[in-house]
Write an enzyme that holds these catalytic residues in place. Structure first.
Site, PDB file in Angstrom:
ATOM      1  N   CYS A   6      36.206  44.759  42.653  1.00  0.00           N
ATOM      2  CA  CYS A   6      37.754  44.732  42.038  1.00  0.00           C
ATOM      3  C   CYS A   6      38.525  44.487  43.241  1.00  0.00           C
ATOM      4  O   CYS A   6      38.534  44.017  44.077  1.00  0.00           O
ATOM      5  CB  CYS A   6      37.719  46.187  41.488  1.00  0.00           C
ATOM      6  SG  CYS A   6      37.087  46.818  40.462  1.00  0.00           S
ATOM      7  N   GLY A  34      39.894  40.220  40.405  1.00  0.00           N
ATOM      8  CA  GLY A  34      39.446  41.198  39.122  1.00  0.00           C
ATOM      9  C   GLY A  34      40.583  40.761  38.461  1.00  0.00           C
ATOM     10  O   GLY A  34      42.041  41.253  37.963  1.00  0.00           O
ATOM     11  N   ASN A 103      36.958  50.113  44.335  1.00  0.00           N
ATOM     12  CA  ASN A 103      35.842  48.731  44.689  1.00  0.00           C
ATOM     13  C   ASN A 103      34.830  48.849  45.566  1.00  0.00           C
ATOM     14  O   ASN A 103      34.929  48.995  46.197  1.00  0.00           O
ATOM     15  CB  ASN A 103      37.074  47.640  45.468  1.00  0.00           C
ATOM     16  CG  ASN A 103      36.921  46.104  46.311  1.00  0.00           C
ATOM     17  OD1 ASN A 103      36.726  45.755  47.181  1.00  0.00           O
ATOM     18  ND2 ASN A 103      35.712  45.992  45.346  1.00  0.00           N
ATOM     19  N   GLY A 104      34.078  48.235  44.573  1.00  0.00           N
ATOM     20  CA  GLY A 104      32.750  48.642  44.771  1.00  0.00           C
ATOM     21  C   GLY A 104      31.145  49.245  43.830  1.00  0.00           C
ATOM     22  O   GLY A 104      31.388  48.601  42.586  1.00  0.00           O
ATOM     23  N   TYR A 248      33.599  32.963  49.486  1.00  0.00           N
ATOM     24  CA  TYR A 248      34.080  32.833  47.933  1.00  0.00           C
ATOM     25  C   TYR A 248      34.667  33.781  47.984  1.00  0.00           C
ATOM     26  O   TYR A 248      36.224  33.854  46.602  1.00  0.00           O
ATOM     27  CB  TYR A 248      32.829  32.610  47.027  1.00  0.00           C
ATOM     28  CG  TYR A 248      33.418  33.043  45.249  1.00  0.00           C
ATOM     29  CD1 TYR A 248      33.935  31.800  44.782  1.00  0.00           C
ATOM     30  CD2 TYR A 248      33.718  33.960  44.860  1.00  0.00           C
ATOM     31  CE1 TYR A 248      34.038  32.103  43.388  1.00  0.00           C
ATOM     32  CE2 TYR A 248      33.806  34.301  43.385  1.00  0.00           C
ATOM     33  CZ  TYR A 248      34.589  32.964  42.628  1.00  0.00           C
ATOM     34  OH  TYR A 248      34.438  32.841  41.185  1.00  0.00           O
ATOM     35  N   SER A 290      38.206  27.313  45.879  1.00  0.00           N
ATOM     36  CA  SER A 290      37.545  28.307  46.871  1.00  0.00           C
ATOM     37  C   SER A 290      37.001  27.516  47.948  1.00  0.00           C
ATOM     38  O   SER A 290      37.304  27.932  49.122  1.00  0.00           O
ATOM     39  CB  SER A 290      36.624  29.382  46.180  1.00  0.00           C
ATOM     40  OG  SER A 290      37.014  29.615  45.559  1.00  0.00           O
ATOM     41  N   ASP A 356      31.403  26.600  47.029  1.00  0.00           N
ATOM     42  CA  ASP A 356      31.561  27.884  48.572  1.00  0.00           C
ATOM     43  C   ASP A 356      30.195  28.220  47.941  1.00  0.00           C
ATOM     44  O   ASP A 356      29.594  29.294  48.664  1.00  0.00           O
ATOM     45  CB  ASP A 356      32.380  28.508  47.612  1.00  0.00           C
ATOM     46  CG  ASP A 356      33.134  28.850  46.478  1.00  0.00           C
ATOM     47  OD1 ASP A 356      31.670  29.011  45.523  1.00  0.00           O
ATOM     48  OD2 ASP A 356      33.648  28.108  45.962  1.00  0.00           O
TER      49      ASP A 356
END
Ligand code: SF4
Length: 477
Positions: A6, A34, A103-104, A248, A290, A356
């Protein structure tokens, strides 16, 4: 375990500025991380959370900024990885006085070790972020200090994390896991009166803040009335910066680990040209969006014309969305359906298509078919990321191994054989993958300081080795 890659942001003003409008703008700049849900939290209020893109709630921004007016805020954009998004899964979460945006991917170390098939098939009963937040609050109730609590938590959970916290006293904290899997940066504006932490520097740029530095792996920073305070809660011998961020995930305008993502992508394209110098090609086109800098780098390196042979239709329902981070296959197909070839550019030509990554093969198959339909004479597909053959347990939603286009059940199958199988599957005339060394050299970070686990299957960086099984295999969940 719910996987989340995120975007997070945390802002504190020592001058009493209302930082809520800045938090909203920063989240809009992190939307590429996100696109399913978002939220913000300010002291003394329940977090406000919404489904969909941040911009979809534009009509509420003024009222939100007025009602939630605060000199401290954290925010989150969510890329979930399991099923449909629901508001309960949106963040920030609040446990006691602590608001958390994550985030993770986090999971109990034993759970990760027993994991089979890929995160998609793991139990979803609870959110990793909620479990971590509850544990942190419990640890802090016994002994104060978020840094101390994190140092305990890191031994109990495996995975990757960048956290933004909002404490009961109105301080904003940010912490990054000791391997530095996910990016996180620190910045300021108004001469340091406003301090900001964010997943990427693109969020700083969006609110006129300057990038000061990365939050260091294993560091927790506090933005509060006393200014900026820093503490190291964990140390590791080596970092494992996610290499996929550079090809990416991250925004091209961002600077991560001191490297411009845009320039890194252009250099990756130039490196790809040295590895696969297809000089006989008529033109080089990117898969939008990307891969555009890499395609430019490839074309320049070989002196081949660069052009836009594929246009992403921004006006279709899902036109503004990124297909890879959509959780449902039918939505990914729908997004790729609206990548439209330009016949006048590709017809009768040998086209080098730069992408990508190649994960499931969904978008590659669609793009090759569309270019054939538009009359391309020969289609050479070059991928800036090495073959993805293993699931990620550090925050990116790769499917189970069986769903990965480059996955092989044959342990000794050569890279050449895998490449040939994928080439035939997507229908290209030629397929070439980048390799880890080439990618790392182009980025300018030592290969051993980056994570390539989804390519190599070496989970040592995670500290835990998950059990693997494909969906449908005995033991797969
Ligand atoms: S496994 Fe791949 S996607 Fe996941 S953190 Fe490592 S490099 Fe990034």
């Amino acid at each position: 375990m719910v996987r989340e890659n995120c975007g997070v942001v945390g802002i504190f003003s020592s001058g009493g500025d209302n930082v809520v409008p800045m938090a909203i703008d920063a989240l809009r700049a992190l939307q590429h991380r996100g696109q399913e849900a978002w939220g913000i939290a300010v002291p003394g209020r329940a977090p406000v959370r919404r489904l969909g893109l941040v911009s979809a709630a534009a009509g509420e921004f003024d009222e939100m900024s007025r009602l939630f007016s605060s000199s401290a805020a954290i925010g989150h954009v969510r890329y979930s990885t399991v099923g449909r998004s629901s508001l309960e899964n949106a963040q920030p979460l609040k446990v006691a006085d602590l608001c958390v945006a994550h985030n993770g991917t986090l999971s109990g170390a034993s759970e990760v070790a027993a994991m089979a098939g890929g995160c998609t098939f793991t139990p979803q009963a609870s959110s990793d972020t909620l479990a971590a937040a509850r544990r942190l609050v419990e640890l802090m109730s016994k002994a104060p200090g978020l840094g101390r609590a994190l140092s305990v938590l890191r031994d109990e959970m495996a995975g990757s994390y960048c956290f933004a916290f909002l404490a009961g006293d109105g301080s904003v904290y940010a912490a990054r896991d000791p391997r530095g899997f996910r990016p996180m940066v620190l910045g300021s504006r108004a001469g340091g009166r406003v301090r900001v932490v964010a997943s990427e520097s693109a969020a700083l740029s969006a609110i006129g803040a300057s990038l000061e530095r990365d939050v260091r792996p294993g560091e927790i920073v506090r933005l509060g009335a006393a200014g900026l305070e820093s503490e190291t809660f964990a140390r590791e011998d080596r970092t494992a910066h996610c290499s996929f961020e550079f090809t990416y995930f991250a925004h091209p305008s961002s600077t991560m680990e001191g490297k411009s993502v845009y320039l890194a992508r252009r250099a990756i394209g130039a490196g790809l040209a040295k590895k696969f110098p297809l000089r006989e090609a008529d033109l080089v086109i990117p898969v939008p969006d990307s891969a555009r800098p890499a395609a430019l780098g490839y074309a320049r390196e070989l002196g081949i014309p660069f052009d836009e042979g594929l246009i992403k239709d921004r006006y279709s329902k899902k036109g503004p969305l990124r297909s890879f981070i959509e959780p449902r296959q039918d939505d990914r197909v729908e997004i790729n359906r609206w990548i439209i070839p330009i016949r006048q550019i590709v017809e009768g030509r040998h086209v080098v298509v730069i992408d990508d990554s190649l994960v499931r093969g969904t978008s590659s198959r669609a793009i090759v078919a569309a270019l054939r339909g538009a009359g391309a004479r020969r289609i050479s597909m070059l991928v800036t990321y090495p073959p993805i053959q293993h699931p990620c347990y550090a925050g990116i939603d790769f499917p189970s191994r069986a769903e990965l286009a480059a996955h092989s059940d044959l342990p000794d199958q050569s890279l050449e054989a895998v490449t040939e199988r994928v080439r035939a599957d997507i229908g290209a005339d030629f397929l070439g993958y980048n390799d880890a060394g080439n990618l790392a050299r182009a980025v300018g970070i030592d290969e051993s300081s980056m994570c390539f686990t989804c390519h190599t299957g070496d989970y040592a960086t995670l500290g835990v080795t998950p059990a693997h099984a494909a969906r449908g295999d005995p033991g797969a969940r």
